[in-house]
Design a protein around this motif. Structure first.
Motif, short mmCIF file in Angstrom:
data_model
loop_
_atom_site.label_atom_id
_atom_site.label_comp_id
_atom_site.label_asym_id
_atom_site.label_seq_id
_atom_site.Cartn_x
_atom_site.Cartn_y
_atom_site.Cartn_z
N TYR A 398 7.06 0.28 4.17
CA TYR A 398 6.19 -0.01 3.03
C TYR A 398 5.37 1.22 2.70
O TYR A 398 5.22 2.13 3.53
CB TYR A 398 5.30 -1.23 3.29
N ILE A 399 4.87 1.28 1.50
CA ILE A 399 4.05 2.40 1.05
C ILE A 399 2.69 1.87 0.61
O ILE A 399 2.59 0.80 0.00
CB ILE A 399 4.73 3.17 -0.11
N SER A 400 1.63 2.59 0.99
CA SER A 400 0.27 2.18 0.67
C SER A 400 -0.34 3.23 -0.26
O SER A 400 -0.29 4.43 0.03
CB SER A 400 -0.55 2.08 1.96
N VAL A 401 -0.90 2.79 -1.38
CA VAL A 401 -1.42 3.70 -2.40
C VAL A 401 -2.87 3.33 -2.71
O VAL A 401 -3.18 2.15 -2.93
CB VAL A 401 -0.58 3.65 -3.69
N LEU A 431 4.85 -2.83 -1.29
CA LEU A 431 3.80 -2.02 -1.88
C LEU A 431 2.44 -2.59 -1.50
O LEU A 431 2.16 -3.76 -1.73
CB LEU A 431 3.95 -1.98 -3.41
N VAL A 432 1.60 -1.74 -0.91
CA VAL A 432 0.23 -2.12 -0.57
C VAL A 432 -0.71 -1.27 -1.44
O VAL A 432 -0.58 -0.04 -1.50
CB VAL A 432 -0.09 -1.88 0.92
N LEU A 433 -1.63 -1.93 -2.12
CA LEU A 433 -2.59 -1.24 -2.98
C LEU A 433 -3.97 -1.30 -2.32
O LEU A 433 -4.52 -2.39 -2.09
CB LEU A 433 -2.62 -1.89 -4.36
N GLU A 434 -4.51 -0.14 -1.97
CA GLU A 434 -5.78 -0.06 -1.24
C GLU A 434 -6.94 0.06 -2.23
O GLU A 434 -6.96 0.95 -3.08
CB GLU A 434 -5.79 1.13 -0.29
N ILE A 435 -7.93 -0.83 -2.08
CA ILE A 435 -9.09 -0.87 -2.96
C ILE A 435 -10.33 -0.99 -2.09
O ILE A 435 -10.35 -1.75 -1.11
CB ILE A 435 -9.00 -2.06 -3.94
N THR A 436 -11.38 -0.27 -2.44
CA THR A 436 -12.61 -0.33 -1.63
C THR A 436 -13.42 -1.58 -1.98
O THR A 436 -13.31 -2.14 -3.07
CB THR A 436 -13.50 0.91 -1.86
N ALA A 459 2.67 -7.73 -4.85
CA ALA A 459 2.04 -6.58 -4.22
C ALA A 459 0.94 -7.06 -3.28
O ALA A 459 0.21 -8.01 -3.59
CB ALA A 459 1.46 -5.64 -5.28
N ARG A 460 0.82 -6.39 -2.16
CA ARG A 460 -0.21 -6.76 -1.19
C ARG A 460 -1.47 -5.94 -1.45
O ARG A 460 -1.40 -4.78 -1.83
CB ARG A 460 0.28 -6.53 0.24
N ILE A 461 -2.61 -6.55 -1.21
CA ILE A 461 -3.90 -5.90 -1.47
C ILE A 461 -4.61 -5.65 -0.15
O ILE A 461 -4.76 -6.56 0.67
CB ILE A 461 -4.78 -6.77 -2.40
N ALA A 462 -5.02 -4.38 0.04
CA ALA A 462 -5.74 -3.99 1.26
C ALA A 462 -7.16 -3.60 0.90
O ALA A 462 -7.40 -2.94 -0.12
CB ALA A 462 -5.04 -2.82 1.94
N ILE A 463 -8.10 -4.01 1.73
CA ILE A 463 -9.50 -3.58 1.57
C ILE A 463 -9.69 -2.33 2.41
O ILE A 463 -9.61 -2.36 3.64
CB ILE A 463 -10.49 -4.67 2.01
#
Length: 580
Positions: A398-401, A431-436, A459-463
């Motif tokens: 997977y790729i994290s952006v 696909l992992v989308l990183e958001i603060t 899409a997966r969401i990461a904190i």
């Protein structure tokens, strides 16, 4: 200054020698080889306040902290025979005084060899050195620490905060309307106002706080242990109040006031330069929005504190010339160390500046909107790159952006996401989308809508940097989040820090009950990895298992299973047992 021992006739008696030694130094001692005083000059006896020093040990006349140095110097003298110098504090009637003692042997070939100790009073020299040090680190007008000492104090406070896990604040205080004092009443009155303001601010703060003058009418306060909203409000309220009272200078009554900007460690920054810069940006915001108030730094309304115009122009040129590139940092299985995915990181290689740090160009790109263009390119390129990674690895990855605040708020973001997934053919699950946290809490209602639509695309969401922002547990229930990334601030001092360990355990337990994945960032040692693995952290990221690397290096790592091959033998055995 003493450059050599006094010249003594070869056949002089001890009485003759002692007479010659009286004026050889500020204090003079003749000692036996065991360090006992056989003769002390009149100055030495007067200094000591005793009637006689005969038979006393020179070490006993020396301050306790300096006795080891004196004894070592005497031992070296007896062994080598070479004269030497040592600085010690001698006890006197008025307290301890620094002396430089020059030690030398006399009468080595005779029947009664001994030691000469000729001392020079260092009081004036030390006082001069101390004045010079003070001048180098303090503001001449107010006697407060200057920028140099302020930086050192903030670095010390950062080190203490890392050990204790307790945050702190940096507050920049700017006097409102000070220019009118200098222009209307003259600089002498202005200087008097600054001295009085410094005294008031210093009196308002605690002994553990640091107050510095950094130029003009600006002061900076370092506030250890002041990190919550309530604490900041209490302290800054007092700072504002003390400068609102009138200044009585000569026959003038002057009404001023102040604006205060605050940055918080580690939420806003983790180095002294950026903490001060962000506090200064927040103070500028306070002045722009009415003065006589406090503003805590927020990316929402504070532009980059060091907006370099020339660098901004170079960024637009860099886009045209293709100078931006993507690096990839492995995210690995904590048990097997197999690479499971990569975080995508933007880099800029300037032809003359070299690698420009993201901390310099990302804030500028956020402000001028260039981040939307760069972010769209990074998302599409990362999705395409993952396909190549999978061809080499022969398995799914997977790729994290990272998604910036401005990207996330852009009404075209979902179109950009759709375009990247369609162009690459990448399923949303990979696909992992990183958001603060801060990005989500700027507008929670908007965030909920966008995150829900992102989740509809699988899409997966990461904190990102979990625990360093708002840390509201409510959004874990409200938003469709899949991954928590434990910030490196909570990993750095493991396994030694009990508080960091408690935070990590709490996050891991929380994630387990909410069915969320956890990635621990900033893992740099085997001990940290073992600690996290034992507590059920499945994924890790950090220099231990891979620095950010170019795409071709990442493919080589996948091909050779580089990091999996670094598993210690004992851990490899545990892995086989689990897999069996």
């Amino acid at each position: 200054m003493l450059s050599s021992a006094p010249t003594v006739p070869l056949r002089a008696s001890h009485n003759e020698m002692d007479g010659l030694l009286e004026e050889a130094g500020d204090v003079v001692f003749r000692l036996d080889l065991q360090g006992a005083v056989l003769f002390a000059s009149r100055h030495a006896i007067t200094f000591s306040g005793l009637h006689s020093l005969h038979g006393a040990s020179l070490a006993a006349l020396t301050g306790e902290e300096d006795q080891p140095a004196l004894k070592a110097a005497l031992a070296e003298l007896l062994q080598s025979g070479t004269a030497s110098r040592v600085e010690v504090r001698l006890r006197g009637e008025q307290g301890e005084t620094w002396f430089e003692l020059r030690l030398s042997l006399y009468g080595r070939s005779g029947p009664n060899p001994g030691i000469l100790a000729v001392g020079r009073d260092l009081t004036i020299q030390h006082a001069t050195e101390e004045r010079l040090r003070h001048m180098a680190t303090h503001d001449a007008l107010t006697e407060l620490p200057n920028r140099l000492l302020l930086s050192d104090r903030i670095r010390m406070t950062i080190a203490q905060a890392r050990r204790s896990g307790q945050g702190f604040s940096v507050a920049t205080v700017g006097i409102d309307g000070f220019k009118k004092v200098n222009d209307g009443l003259g600089h002498p009155v202005g200087d008097a106002v600054l001295r009085m303001a410094a005294a008031r601010l210093r009196k308002t703060l605690r002994d553990s706080d640091t107050l510095a003058r950094v130029g003009g009418d600006e002061f900076v306060a370092v506030l250890p242990g002041t990190a919550t909203e309530a604490q900041i409000k209490l302290v800054t309220g007092r700072l504002l109040a003390t400068l609102q009272a009138p200044f009585e200078i000569d026959t003038h009554t002057i009404y001023l006031g102040a604006s205060v900007g605050v940055s918080v460690y580690p939420q806003h920054a983790e180095d002294e330069v950026r903490l001060v810069a962000l506090a200064d940006a927040a103070m500028s915001r306070a002045k722009e929005t009415g003065k006589a108030r406090c503003v805590v730094y927020s990316p929402r309304h504070s532009g980059p504190p060091e907006h370099d115009i020339s660098l901004e122009a170079a960024m637009f040129q860099a886009v045209r010339e293709g100078e931006f590139m993507l690096y990839y940092q492995p995210i690995v299985d904590a048990r097997t160390r197999d690479i499971e995915g990569f975080e995508t990181l933007m880099r800029w290689k300037h032809p003359t500046l070299g690698m420009v740090p993201p901390v310099r160009f990302i804030p500028i790109a956020e402000t001028n909107g260039l981040i939307n263009l760069l972010g769209a390119w990074a998302l599409k390129a990362a999705c395409v790159q993952l396909k190549q990674f999978e061809e080499v690895a022969k398995r799914p990855l997977y790729i994290s952006v990272n998604i910036s605040p401005r990207q996330f708020r852009n009404d075209k973001f979902l179109d950009v996401l759709d375009d990247a997934m369609a162009f690459s053919g990448l399923p949303g699950e990979q696909l992992v989308l990183e958001i603060t946290e801060g990005t989500l809490m700027i507008d929670p209602a908007h965030a909920e809508t966008i995150l829900t639509r992102m989740a509809e695309r699988k899409a997966r969401i990461a904190i990102d940097d979990f625990g360093t922002g708002y840390s509201s547990l409510a959004y874990l229930k409200r938003f469709p989040i899949s991954v928590l990334k434990i910030d490196r601030a909570f990993i750095r001092d493991l396994p030694g820090s009990q508080k960091d360990g408690a935070i990590c355990n709490a996050v891991l337990d929380l994630a387990k009950h909410l069915d969320l994945s956890v990635v621990a960032e900033g893992v740099e040692t085997e001990e940290q990895l073992a600690y996290l693995q034992e507590r059920g952290c499945q994924y890790i990221q950090g220099y231990l298992t891979g620095k950010p690397m170019a795409a071709h290096v990442a493919m080589a790592a996948l091909r050779e299973r580089t990091y999996a091959n670094l598993v210690p033998p004992e851990a490899r055995l545990d892995t086989r047992q689990v897999q069996a």
